[in-house]
Scaffold this active site. Sequence first.
Site, PDB file in Angstrom:
ATOM      1  N   CYS A 283       0.828  -1.199   0.000  1.00  0.00           N
ATOM      2  CA  CYS A 283       0.000   0.000   0.000  1.00  0.00           C
ATOM      3  C   CYS A 283       0.872   1.262   0.000  1.00  0.00           C
ATOM      4  O   CYS A 283       1.547   1.544  -0.978  1.00  0.00           O
ATOM      5  CB  CYS A 283      -0.963  -0.057   1.183  1.00  0.00           C
ATOM      6  SG  CYS A 283      -2.337   1.101   1.093  1.00  0.00           S
ATOM      7  N   HIS A 284       0.878   2.038   1.085  1.00  0.00           N
ATOM      8  CA  HIS A 284       1.720   3.232   1.209  1.00  0.00           C
ATOM      9  C   HIS A 284       3.090   2.896   1.798  1.00  0.00           C
ATOM     10  O   HIS A 284       3.944   3.766   1.912  1.00  0.00           O
ATOM     11  CB  HIS A 284       1.034   4.277   2.096  1.00  0.00           C
ATOM     12  CG  HIS A 284      -0.165   4.920   1.478  1.00  0.00           C
ATOM     13  ND1 HIS A 284      -1.382   4.271   1.370  1.00  0.00           N
ATOM     14  CD2 HIS A 284      -0.340   6.142   0.940  1.00  0.00           C
ATOM     15  CE1 HIS A 284      -2.257   5.083   0.789  1.00  0.00           C
ATOM     16  NE2 HIS A 284      -1.659   6.218   0.513  1.00  0.00           N
ATOM     17  N   GLY A 285       3.312   1.632   2.175  1.00  0.00           N
ATOM     18  CA  GLY A 285       4.588   1.195   2.743  1.00  0.00           C
ATOM     19  C   GLY A 285       5.803   1.536   1.889  1.00  0.00           C
ATOM     20  O   GLY A 285       6.875   1.831   2.431  1.00  0.00           O
TER      21      GLY A 285
ATOM     22  N   TRP B 221       6.642   4.148   0.642  1.00  0.00           N
ATOM     23  CA  TRP B 221       7.198   5.459   0.995  1.00  0.00           C
ATOM     24  C   TRP B 221       8.502   5.287   1.772  1.00  0.00           C
ATOM     25  O   TRP B 221       9.434   6.067   1.601  1.00  0.00           O
ATOM     26  CB  TRP B 221       6.205   6.251   1.836  1.00  0.00           C
ATOM     27  CG  TRP B 221       5.366   7.233   1.095  1.00  0.00           C
ATOM     28  CD1 TRP B 221       5.612   7.787  -0.137  1.00  0.00           C
ATOM     29  CD2 TRP B 221       4.143   7.811   1.549  1.00  0.00           C
ATOM     30  NE1 TRP B 221       4.601   8.659  -0.463  1.00  0.00           N
ATOM     31  CE2 TRP B 221       3.692   8.693   0.555  1.00  0.00           C
ATOM     32  CE3 TRP B 221       3.384   7.658   2.698  1.00  0.00           C
ATOM     33  CZ2 TRP B 221       2.523   9.432   0.671  1.00  0.00           C
ATOM     34  CZ3 TRP B 221       2.218   8.386   2.825  1.00  0.00           C
ATOM     35  CH2 TRP B 221       1.791   9.271   1.812  1.00  0.00           C
TER      36      TRP B 221
END
Length: 186
Positions: free
Chosen positions: A111-113, A115
């Site tokens: 997902c946003h991991g 980043w």
Amino acid sequence: MTDITDAKILIIATDGFEKVELEVPRDKLREAGATVHVASPDGTAIKSWDETDWGPEAEVDLKISDAKVNDYQAIVLPGGQINPDVLRTKPEAVSLVKEFTSAGKIVAAICHGPWLLIEADVVRGREMTSYPSIRTDLRNAGAKVVDREVVTDQGIITSRNPDDLDAFVAKIIEEVREGRHDRDAA
């Protein structure tokens, strides 16, 4: 090669992690026989985000700064908008991701991991996926962005969202069994 029953896997997170993106990998990897530890910045329980509001806490085993790369075969980076955005400002979290990558260990982000992968400067030239809203960030950091449920590039695993969790966890298990991954510098 490492049998999953002999594997130790680290999950790092802080308040605001997407509930299922920590719980499902933690629980499924434990069910497969792995030892799984959860680390947070201060070593205390962390509060989840459960779709649209705060959810239950997750117990934590250690502080991120106390985690040693050589103790683990893999690191898992759950998403949620808040969690990775905060962790990428924590030098100890970014440094740990760099160390896992440099050591050829499995690095898995959903997902946003990713980043955290961007902040650790380990995405350049690698094929990756993520939640749609951060794909431009990945592309700008030099990743080759694709839209698939799970993508692996030299032992770095990325997935898009909670719908991909089964494939994400299966790929972690597969990559742990393969063992250390020699990597080109990002």
